[in-house]
Design an enzyme around this catalytic site. Sequence first.
Site, PDB file in Angstrom:
ATOM      1  N   ASN A   1      26.136  78.703  18.967  1.00 21.95           N
ATOM      2  CA  ASN A   1      24.861  79.163  19.508  1.00 21.95           C
ATOM      3  C   ASN A   1      24.152  80.001  18.438  1.00 21.95           C
ATOM      4  O   ASN A   1      24.603  81.093  18.118  1.00 21.95           O
ATOM      5  CB  ASN A   1      25.150  79.981  20.775  1.00 21.95           C
ATOM      6  CG  ASN A   1      23.904  80.535  21.431  1.00 21.95           C
ATOM      7  OD1 ASN A   1      22.826  80.529  20.840  1.00 21.95           O
ATOM      8  ND2 ASN A   1      24.058  81.020  22.648  1.00 21.95           N
TER       9      ASN A   1
ATOM     10  N   CYS B   1      17.259  84.050  23.248  1.00 20.60           N
ATOM     11  CA  CYS B   1      17.513  82.630  22.974  1.00 20.60           C
ATOM     12  C   CYS B   1      16.349  81.733  23.389  1.00 20.60           C
ATOM     13  O   CYS B   1      16.278  80.586  22.968  1.00 20.60           O
ATOM     14  CB  CYS B   1      18.782  82.171  23.674  1.00 20.60           C
ATOM     15  SG  CYS B   1      20.221  83.079  23.123  1.00 20.60           S
TER      16      CYS B   1
ATOM     17  N   HIS C   1      18.473  74.493  24.462  1.00 22.89           N
ATOM     18  CA  HIS C   1      19.174  75.580  23.777  1.00 22.89           C
ATOM     19  C   HIS C   1      20.670  75.255  23.776  1.00 22.89           C
ATOM     20  O   HIS C   1      21.233  74.876  24.792  1.00 22.89           O
ATOM     21  CB  HIS C   1      18.900  76.886  24.516  1.00 22.89           C
ATOM     22  CG  HIS C   1      19.710  78.031  24.001  1.00 22.89           C
ATOM     23  ND1 HIS C   1      19.799  78.330  22.656  1.00 22.89           N
ATOM     24  CD2 HIS C   1      20.476  78.954  24.645  1.00 22.89           C
ATOM     25  CE1 HIS C   1      20.574  79.390  22.501  1.00 22.89           C
ATOM     26  NE2 HIS C   1      21.010  79.778  23.682  1.00 22.89           N
TER      27      HIS C   1
HETATM   28  N1  ACO Z   1      39.909  82.439  23.786  1.00 25.79           N
HETATM   29  C1  ACO Z   1      40.869  82.431  24.721  1.00 25.79           C
HETATM   30  N2  ACO Z   1      40.697  82.920  25.962  1.00 25.79           N
HETATM   31  C2  ACO Z   1      39.475  83.445  26.249  1.00 25.79           C
HETATM   32  C3  ACO Z   1      38.438  83.495  25.322  1.00 25.79           C
HETATM   33  C4  ACO Z   1      38.690  82.957  24.038  1.00 25.79           C
HETATM   34  N3  ACO Z   1      37.752  82.949  23.074  1.00 25.79           N
HETATM   35  N4  ACO Z   1      37.370  84.065  25.894  1.00 25.79           N
HETATM   36  C5  ACO Z   1      37.728  84.380  27.157  1.00 25.79           C
HETATM   37  N5  ACO Z   1      39.009  84.000  27.361  1.00 25.79           N
HETATM   38  C6  ACO Z   1      39.804  84.156  28.553  1.00 25.79           C
HETATM   39  C7  ACO Z   1      39.340  85.300  29.425  1.00 25.79           C
HETATM   40  O1  ACO Z   1      39.907  86.510  28.949  1.00 25.79           O
HETATM   41  C8  ACO Z   1      39.891  84.902  30.758  1.00 25.79           C
HETATM   42  O2  ACO Z   1      41.261  85.228  30.802  1.00 25.79           O
HETATM   43  P1  ACO Z   1      41.911  85.869  32.120  1.00 25.79           P
HETATM   44  O3  ACO Z   1      41.700  84.838  33.174  1.00 25.79           O
HETATM   45  O4  ACO Z   1      43.320  86.073  31.701  1.00 25.79           O
HETATM   46  O5  ACO Z   1      41.129  87.117  32.335  1.00 25.79           O
HETATM   47  C9  ACO Z   1      39.785  83.381  30.751  1.00 25.79           C
HETATM   48  O6  ACO Z   1      39.644  83.007  29.375  1.00 25.79           O
HETATM   49  C10 ACO Z   1      38.596  82.846  31.534  1.00 25.79           C
HETATM   50  O7  ACO Z   1      37.480  83.620  31.179  1.00 25.79           O
HETATM   51  P2  ACO Z   1      36.047  83.248  31.721  1.00 25.79           P
HETATM   52  O8  ACO Z   1      35.045  84.195  31.154  1.00 25.79           O
HETATM   53  O9  ACO Z   1      36.096  83.048  33.202  1.00 25.79           O
HETATM   54  O10 ACO Z   1      35.897  81.818  31.049  1.00 25.79           O
HETATM   55  P3  ACO Z   1      34.736  80.780  31.230  1.00 25.79           P
HETATM   56  O11 ACO Z   1      35.283  79.472  31.566  1.00 25.79           O
HETATM   57  O12 ACO Z   1      33.638  81.333  32.066  1.00 25.79           O
HETATM   58  O13 ACO Z   1      34.202  80.658  29.752  1.00 25.79           O
HETATM   59  C11 ACO Z   1      32.420  81.428  28.413  1.00 25.79           C
HETATM   60  C12 ACO Z   1      33.722  81.787  29.086  1.00 25.79           C
HETATM   61  C13 ACO Z   1      32.683  80.346  27.396  1.00 25.79           C
HETATM   62  C14 ACO Z   1      31.886  82.670  27.740  1.00 25.79           C
HETATM   63  C15 ACO Z   1      31.429  80.906  29.475  1.00 25.79           C
HETATM   64  O14 ACO Z   1      31.380  81.798  30.571  1.00 25.79           O
HETATM   65  C16 ACO Z   1      30.067  80.730  28.940  1.00 25.79           C
HETATM   66  O15 ACO Z   1      29.821  79.910  28.073  1.00 25.79           O
HETATM   67  N6  ACO Z   1      29.083  81.451  29.477  1.00 25.79           N
HETATM   68  C17 ACO Z   1      27.746  81.365  29.052  1.00 25.79           C
HETATM   69  C18 ACO Z   1      27.615  82.114  27.804  1.00 25.79           C
HETATM   70  C19 ACO Z   1      26.339  81.774  27.101  1.00 25.79           C
HETATM   71  O16 ACO Z   1      25.890  80.668  27.122  1.00 25.79           O
HETATM   72  N7  ACO Z   1      25.780  82.788  26.473  1.00 25.79           N
HETATM   73  C20 ACO Z   1      24.658  82.655  25.712  1.00 25.79           C
HETATM   74  C21 ACO Z   1      23.474  82.260  26.520  1.00 25.79           C
HETATM   75  S1  ACO Z   1      22.146  83.230  26.156  1.00 25.79           S
HETATM   76  C22 ACO Z   1      22.125  83.318  24.561  1.00 25.79           C
HETATM   77  O17 ACO Z   1      22.236  82.283  23.959  1.00 25.79           O
HETATM   78  C23 ACO Z   1      22.059  84.643  23.888  1.00 25.79           C
END
Ligand code: ACO
Length: 362
Positions: free
Chosen positions: A281, A113, A251
């Site tokens: 993204n 990214c 980004h």
């Molecule tokens: N829909 C519903 N529930 C979901 C989903 C979804 N799409 N995805 C995860 N959950 C659930 C999980 O299973 C978890 O449930 P549980 O508590 O019963 O186990 C709950 O939501 C919380 O999960 P977390 O992973 O803790 O949620 P978080 O608030 O951290 O959000 C996310 C997840 C959106 C992926 C976040 O961590 C994030 O954005 N991280 C950065 C990701 C990123 O930016 N990646 C790309 C950067 S590098 C690049 O661009 C390649």
Amino acid sequence: MSQRYAEITGWGTALPPAVLTNDDMSRIVETSDEWIASRTGIKERRISHVDVSELGRVAGLRAIAAAGLEPAQIDMVITATCTPENLLPATAGLIQDKIGATGAGAMDLNANCSGFVYAHVVADSMIKSGAANRVLVLGAEKFSYILDWTDRGTCVLFGDGAGAIVVEPTDEPIGLLASELGNDGSAAQHLCLPGRGTAGSVAALDPRTAGLRMNGPEIFRRAVTMMGDASSRVIAAAGWELDDVDLLVPHQANQRILDATARRLGLDSAKVFSNLHAYGNTSAATIPIALAEAVEQGRVDAGANLVFVAFGGGLSWAAGAIKWGERTEPLGSSDAALPAFDGDALELLRPNIEFFGGEISA
Ligand code: ACO
């Protein structure tokens, strides 16, 4: 000899027409518009019906026209991508041929990214050293191809698209004034795509393990820290105060990451450009797409101080402090367009979803 600088003179995008909404997403995995929008800011994303070089062709021709150039005047094509059309040849070479940049060299650059910011720094350095004169820098991605469509923690986040800029020499002290490129390879496992390269034995290739893997919370934490801190450092290295920054073009991964990065920097969130509600993204393509839209929306004034900052697989990060030139209008336009597509994004994805053992619910 006066010092050479390198100015962004053209910009363009290619956004595939097929829109996949959050409601569509809830027919693929157990999720909802409410969860995705509130946790990420994303409402919809684009799914490409064409290959990456076609996205690059259209974005590239539009950027070249905006710079008032002909493709034959480009002498280097750099494509930032981690979803290349093939392992070889480089996707940049395919784009170079398609746009008719007959006098150009071509190479891909993979810093995930962060790739577009890396590629911009390479272009800038080539121009300043005299190794190139007119460089087309693209970010072009088709993440829909590499996502595991049964993993709701990743597949809701990404989309397809391409953006491009043209960089040219100038005597004015504008363009990229300071930059930082970094990587922490010891944490690479938090965001990776195993099984699609040359690692291991061919006999062990298992398509069911061949989707993007991501440790979301770990990436979130590191993204905020590195994007905030790298931005601070390039702002200082450019000799600017925080108040001198007119627009941060980050980004686009998650609105909460953008908000937290702005808070960490102490920057007014009104100075942070965001369009991820519409595209999700698009990896290396987010910044050139965001930049082009920012210019088109009048968010970039003559002489504006911009900061590009990115974070991604590697785990890489990159930032640049850019002084914009005088021109905020394109010099020309291109009639290049993606081939028409009037189908449905879900149907376009059906083979990818079924490959991972998923299905589209009614
Ligand atoms: N829909 C519903 N529930 C979901 C989903 C979804 N799409 N995805 C995860 N959950 C659930 C999980 O299973 C978890 O449930 P549980 O508590 O019963 O186990 C709950 O939501 C919380 O999960 P977390 O992973 O803790 O949620 P978080 O608030 O951290 O959000 C996310 C997840 C959106 C992926 C976040 O961590 C994030 O954005 N991280 C950065 C990701 C990123 O930016 N990646 C790309 C950067 S590098 C690049 O661009 C390649």
